[in-house]
Design a protein around this motif. Structure first.
Motif, PDB file in Angstrom:
ATOM      1  N   UNK A  20       0.810  -1.205   0.000  1.00  0.00           N
ATOM      2  CA  UNK A  20       0.000   0.000   0.000  1.00  0.00           C
ATOM      3  C   UNK A  20       0.845   1.258   0.000  1.00  0.00           C
ATOM      4  N   UNK A  21       1.919   1.250   0.795  1.00  0.00           N
ATOM      5  CA  UNK A  21       2.812   2.413   0.854  1.00  0.00           C
ATOM      6  C   UNK A  21       3.532   2.588  -0.482  1.00  0.00           C
ATOM      7  N   UNK A  22       3.889   1.481  -1.123  1.00  0.00           N
ATOM      8  CA  UNK A  22       4.552   1.567  -2.433  1.00  0.00           C
ATOM      9  C   UNK A  22       3.620   2.223  -3.451  1.00  0.00           C
ATOM     10  N   UNK A  23       2.347   1.879  -3.408  1.00  0.00           N
ATOM     11  CA  UNK A  23       1.383   2.494  -4.319  1.00  0.00           C
ATOM     12  C   UNK A  23       1.219   3.985  -4.023  1.00  0.00           C
ATOM     13  N   UNK A  24       1.152   4.318  -2.718  1.00  0.00           N
ATOM     14  CA  UNK A  24       1.042   5.729  -2.337  1.00  0.00           C
ATOM     15  C   UNK A  24       2.285   6.503  -2.754  1.00  0.00           C
ATOM     16  N   UNK A  25       3.450   5.862  -2.649  1.00  0.00           N
ATOM     17  CA  UNK A  25       4.708   6.502  -3.044  1.00  0.00           C
ATOM     18  C   UNK A  25       4.717   6.798  -4.535  1.00  0.00           C
ATOM     19  N   UNK A  26       4.209   5.869  -5.308  1.00  0.00           N
ATOM     20  CA  UNK A  26       4.150   6.064  -6.759  1.00  0.00           C
ATOM     21  C   UNK A  26       3.269   7.262  -7.109  1.00  0.00           C
ATOM     22  N   UNK A  27       2.151   7.397  -6.393  1.00  0.00           N
ATOM     23  CA  UNK A  27       1.268   8.550  -6.629  1.00  0.00           C
ATOM     24  C   UNK A  27       1.957   9.838  -6.215  1.00  0.00           C
ATOM     25  N   UNK A  75       5.027  10.581  -6.112  1.00  0.00           N
ATOM     26  CA  UNK A  75       6.163  10.931  -6.973  1.00  0.00           C
ATOM     27  C   UNK A  75       5.776  11.874  -8.102  1.00  0.00           C
ATOM     28  N   UNK A  76       4.486  11.991  -8.391  1.00  0.00           N
ATOM     29  CA  UNK A  76       4.032  12.887  -9.459  1.00  0.00           C
ATOM     30  C   UNK A  76       3.846  14.326  -8.969  1.00  0.00           C
ATOM     31  N   UNK A  77       4.035  14.566  -7.671  1.00  0.00           N
ATOM     32  CA  UNK A  77       3.841  15.899  -7.110  1.00  0.00           C
ATOM     33  C   UNK A  77       5.158  16.379  -6.507  1.00  0.00           C
ATOM     34  N   UNK A  78       5.664  17.539  -6.962  1.00  0.00           N
ATOM     35  CA  UNK A  78       7.039  17.939  -6.649  1.00  0.00           C
ATOM     36  C   UNK A  78       7.365  18.038  -5.166  1.00  0.00           C
ATOM     37  N   UNK A  79       6.509  18.636  -4.380  1.00  0.00           N
ATOM     38  CA  UNK A  79       6.823  18.801  -2.958  1.00  0.00           C
ATOM     39  C   UNK A  79       6.773  17.465  -2.224  1.00  0.00           C
ATOM     40  N   UNK A  80       5.815  16.624  -2.595  1.00  0.00           N
ATOM     41  CA  UNK A  80       5.756  15.293  -1.985  1.00  0.00           C
ATOM     42  C   UNK A  80       6.945  14.446  -2.432  1.00  0.00           C
ATOM     43  N   UNK A  81       7.327  14.571  -3.686  1.00  0.00           N
ATOM     44  CA  UNK A  81       8.452  13.786  -4.210  1.00  0.00           C
ATOM     45  C   UNK A  81       9.728  14.088  -3.431  1.00  0.00           C
ATOM     46  N   UNK A  82       9.936  15.355  -3.061  1.00  0.00           N
ATOM     47  CA  UNK A  82      11.133  15.735  -2.314  1.00  0.00           C
ATOM     48  C   UNK A  82      11.188  15.095  -0.931  1.00  0.00           C
ATOM     49  N   UNK A  83      10.038  14.693  -0.430  1.00  0.00           N
ATOM     50  CA  UNK A  83       9.960  14.180   0.944  1.00  0.00           C
ATOM     51  C   UNK A  83       9.839  12.661   1.024  1.00  0.00           C
ATOM     52  N   UNK A  84       9.917  12.004  -0.097  1.00  0.00           N
ATOM     53  CA  UNK A  84       9.698  10.557  -0.099  1.00  0.00           C
ATOM     54  C   UNK A  84      10.741   9.783   0.693  1.00  0.00           C
ATOM     55  N   UNK A  85      11.924  10.321   0.829  1.00  0.00           N
ATOM     56  CA  UNK A  85      12.972   9.613   1.562  1.00  0.00           C
ATOM     57  C   UNK A  85      13.151  10.150   2.972  1.00  0.00           C
ATOM     58  N   UNK A  86      12.193  10.923   3.459  1.00  0.00           N
ATOM     59  CA  UNK A  86      12.305  11.511   4.792  1.00  0.00           C
ATOM     60  C   UNK A  86      11.393  10.780   5.767  1.00  0.00           C
TER      61      UNK A  86
END
Length: 228
Positions: free
Chosen positions: A173-180, A182-193
């Motif tokens: 489920x988290x992998x699917x949420x991560x994929x979504x 990744x399409x948004x710049x501010x969220x993408x920057x925080x994926x590894x935090x």
């Protein structure tokens, strides 16, 4: 355990353990009776109903929060301790947040906490409705921050009941949420935090937010005193 040797305290303690492990949805009198070595009817005889038992278990949890000595503790220190203890208690017992949404949860344990909590803000200099507002501002902040861990615990249990590997289902489920995300710049920057987990936030978010609220309350007190 026969009815005449079973006590309400034993039942409530066992209910807290079962609720911590299984959540509201996992509490039933048959399971609780089995844990106590007694019949479900004996449990009902002592507590009356499932809703009443949840209320009793919840009220017991409020007694876990320490009450600082207001005569010897600065108000901000006391406010921080009580808010931190409340957050820790709600994290230990995430079912309590579930219960708030469906049951009237008030008893001596919560009254003890609420009365002392109001005393903290009265000691700071808030009076009347402003003391209620200051208390409510901090209280609702703590509740909001406890929702993340409670939601994660509830989702994990739900996935486990549906069968399969709950941890793997959560990872999927988290992998699917991560994929979504990744399409948004501010969220993408925080994926590894630290903010990327389910219901999570950056490290020290709770302390940051709590102190920011207390800063604001202290500033309001200072402004009021300067305009007198």
């Amino acid at each position: 355990m026969p009815r005449d040797t079973l006590t309400r305290e034993q039942i409530v303690n066992a209910a807290v353990e079962l609720l911590d492990a299984e959540g509201l949805e996992g509490l039933n009198m048959r399971a609780l009776g089995k844990r106590l070595g007694s019949a479900a009817t004996a449990v009902y005889w002592h507590v009356g109903s499932k809703d009443n038992l949840i209320a009793l278990a919840g009220d017991q949890a409020w007694n876990e929060i320490a009450l600082p000595d207001l005569a010897a503790t600065p108000w901000r220190t006391a406010a921080t301790r009580m808010a931190t203890d409340l957050h820790a208690m709600l994290t230990r017992h995430p079912w309590l947040l579930q219960a708030f949404g469906s049951l009237l949860m008030f008893g001596p344990g919560k009254a003890r906490h609420d009365d002392h909590n109001l005393g903290v803000y009265e000691a700071a200099g808030f009076t009347g409705a402003t003391a209620d507002q200051a208390t409510a501002a901090v209280f609702t902040f703590v509740l909001g921050n406890a929702l993340g861990p409670a939601a994660a615990a509830s989702v994990t249990r739900k996935l486990g009941r549906e069968g399969g590997d709950a941890e793997q289902l959560m990872r999927d489920g988290i992998a699917e949420a991560t994929e979504i995300a990744a399409h948004f710049p501010r969220l993408r920057e925080r994926l590894e935090t630290g903010a990327a987990g389910y219901g999570a936030g950056p490290d020290d978010s709770f302390d940051f937010g709590l102190q920011a609220i207390l800063d604001g309350l202290e500033a309001r007190l200072a402004l009021r005193q300067s305009t007198r």
